[in-house]
Design a protein around this motif. Sequence first.
Motif, mmCIF file in Angstrom:
data_model
loop_
_atom_site.group_PDB
_atom_site.id
_atom_site.type_symbol
_atom_site.label_atom_id
_atom_site.label_comp_id
_atom_site.label_asym_id
_atom_site.label_seq_id
_atom_site.Cartn_x
_atom_site.Cartn_y
_atom_site.Cartn_z
ATOM 1 N N GLN A 165 0.806 -1.020 -0.306
ATOM 2 C CA GLN A 165 0.066 0.279 -0.151
ATOM 3 C C GLN A 165 1.151 1.539 0.343
ATOM 4 O OE1 GLN A 165 -3.140 -0.572 3.253
ATOM 5 N NE2 GLN A 165 -4.075 -1.440 2.717
ATOM 6 N N PHE A 166 0.716 1.968 -0.906
ATOM 7 C CA PHE A 166 2.003 3.134 -1.327
ATOM 8 C C PHE A 166 0.820 4.131 -0.566
ATOM 9 C CE2 PHE A 166 3.446 0.420 -3.898
ATOM 10 C CZ PHE A 166 4.774 0.742 -4.190
ATOM 11 N N CYS A 167 0.857 5.409 0.968
ATOM 12 C CA CYS A 167 -0.618 6.455 0.838
ATOM 13 C C CYS A 167 0.215 7.751 -0.092
ATOM 14 C CB CYS A 167 0.004 6.106 2.451
ATOM 15 S SG CYS A 167 -0.470 4.809 3.948
ATOM 16 N N ILE A 168 0.492 8.200 -0.211
ATOM 17 C CA ILE A 168 0.572 9.538 -1.174
ATOM 18 C C ILE A 168 0.066 10.516 -0.492
ATOM 19 C CG2 ILE A 168 0.520 10.556 -3.695
ATOM 20 C CD1 ILE A 168 -0.237 7.240 -4.547
ATOM 21 N N ASP A 169 0.744 12.467 -0.828
ATOM 22 C CA ASP A 169 0.225 13.080 -0.085
ATOM 23 C C ASP A 169 0.218 14.063 -1.185
ATOM 24 O OD1 ASP A 169 -0.025 15.469 1.656
ATOM 25 O OD2 ASP A 169 1.975 15.048 1.921
ATOM 26 N N VAL A 170 -1.463 13.951 -1.363
ATOM 27 C CA VAL A 170 -2.429 14.539 -2.203
ATOM 28 C C VAL A 170 -3.487 15.249 -2.314
ATOM 29 C CG1 VAL A 170 -2.951 12.810 -3.844
ATOM 30 C CG2 VAL A 170 -2.670 14.887 -5.060
#
Length: 387
Positions: A165-170
């Motif tokens: 799982q990739f948690c992307i700040d957007v």
Amino acid sequence: MLVFEFKAYGKPKQYAAIDEAIRTVQFIRNKSIRYWMDNPGTNKYDISKYTSLLAHEFPFVNELNAMSRQASGDRAWSAIARFFDNCKNKVTGKKGFPQFQRNNRSVEYKTQSWKLAEDRKSITFTDKKKIGRLKLKGTRDLHFYQIKQIKRIRLVKRADGYYAQFCIDVNRSETISPTGKAIGLDVGLKEFYVDSFGNTVENPRFLRRSEHRLKTAQRIVSRRDKGSKNRAKARQVLGKCHLKISRQRKDFAVKLARCVITSNDVVVYEDLKIKNMVRNHCLAKSINDASWYQFRVWLEYFGKVFGKLTIAVAPHGTTQECSSCGATVKKTLSTRTHVCQCGCELDRDLNAAKNILSRGLSTAGHVGTFALDACNAFGESTSILVG
């Protein structure tokens, strides 16, 4: 924050390394909980320092990345802080005293000890756990985001394999043309919901449909000897059955919530207390199978994404009150038709949906003149809760 999930493929040796990392995370969390129990007055920073001491004391803890150790300590402190908040807010019932974890399923990396390939189709973990390079397979495209926008990566173990799982700040926001419609939703067990226009959505009942397969899988597990390989295989089959049901529920809730939000400017629903409703042992299984709360969560999420107004109103009396004259008409659960002295005769759920809509509009004020224009123009978070 967006979370993209990919299936991770590797060799059995790599899967064993992931399992070891997950067990290490569980060990750090449980040791932090014990440290808090034995030392009154311990705060968040003391827990963070204690994770560093564990790395010096236990070699297998030192093999895990430092940020991953801190994330494990943060998990322990989250459980402690939740317990303190429940005590401070005087929550009724059990306060959620922190418990030792027995079956952890994930390990979290922050901004270190991993490297994403240039084609974004594989990831390499460089800590001493020796997980190595894992292939990624999914429908999302990571080329749209920079590496510095990826704040966290989780490796999650499920019944059907391992996932990254990739948690992307957007910040996600979309703009669509307003429809000028306001809708009230009355959720139920016969139909999943009935709206104020009279439209209904069938209750899928995913658990009921798969109950025979679940019972068969559970029976096989109970017949196998504890600790045997056959029992482990049978448990995996049972886990896959439960996993499929949970994914069906989520897919249904996401698609339906998006459809409702994009088709209306104002969505009003009941502020149901599911925890209290499932105390009725006759309806508990059906209520949990309907997953109303998950549907509400996605309604509020898509409301923020598309800049639509979502309102939760108190559910008391929505069924008994007449949507035409406001009189109270007592009804039992078996009475499915609302009949009032004023001449109003409606389906029970349709009458409730109309009452829910009227309560929501009275709560929101002049929705058509100000609130809708504001939420469509600025895309702000527009969710109104009871109280």
